[in-house]
Scaffold this motif. Sequence first.
Motif, PDB file in Angstrom:
ATOM      1  N   THR A 108       0.836  -1.206   0.000  1.00 18.08           N
ATOM      2  CA  THR A 108       0.000   0.000   0.000  1.00 18.08           C
ATOM      3  C   THR A 108       0.867   1.251   0.000  1.00 18.08           C
ATOM      4  N   ASP A 109       1.930   1.248   0.799  1.00 16.12           N
ATOM      5  CA  ASP A 109       2.849   2.391   0.818  1.00 16.12           C
ATOM      6  C   ASP A 109       3.502   2.587  -0.544  1.00 16.12           C
ATOM      7  N   ASP A 111       2.288   1.662  -3.449  1.00 14.66           N
ATOM      8  CA  ASP A 111       1.263   2.186  -4.358  1.00 14.66           C
ATOM      9  C   ASP A 111       1.062   3.683  -4.154  1.00 14.66           C
ATOM     10  N   ARG A 112       1.033   4.089  -2.894  1.00 19.35           N
ATOM     11  CA  ARG A 112       0.853   5.517  -2.590  1.00 19.35           C
ATOM     12  C   ARG A 112       2.033   6.332  -3.105  1.00 19.35           C
ATOM     13  N   GLY A 116       0.237   4.232  -7.504  1.00 17.86           N
ATOM     14  CA  GLY A 116      -0.502   3.032  -7.911  1.00 17.86           C
ATOM     15  C   GLY A 116       0.195   2.231  -8.983  1.00 17.86           C
TER      16      GLY A 116
END
Length: 128
Positions: A108-109, A111-112, A116
């Motif tokens: 998630t990090d 992607d941020r 993405g």
Amino acid sequence: MPIFDTNRGNVLQALRRQDKAEDDARALELRLRAEVGSARQRYQSATSEVAALRADILPGAESAFDAATKGFELGKFGYLDALDAQRTLLQARVQYLRSLADAHRAVTDLDRLLGGASSIPRSPDSIQ
């Protein structure tokens, strides 16, 4: 006289603002590169831990728990032995879930940070 006014003050101020913006952009790039490197490192560490837990530790803990439970039912082991095996199995499962969550947080990090665009797998089964 306006003829000799070359607007040097405003030009110098604009050049300083440009230099500051370039310095800020370089600092941001360095910070983002460091954060991406850190997130990749956390992902690799978490996935290695997930793989070790899934391949070795969880099956061993389950086997020990099954053996302790059977042994307790047959009177070969005491109640505390069965409880100890159960506690060990539960701790292994908790650690597995923590590692899996750490891997997903790292994805998630990434992607941020990358907008993405990370090519890291997102499903729990694909984390090896």
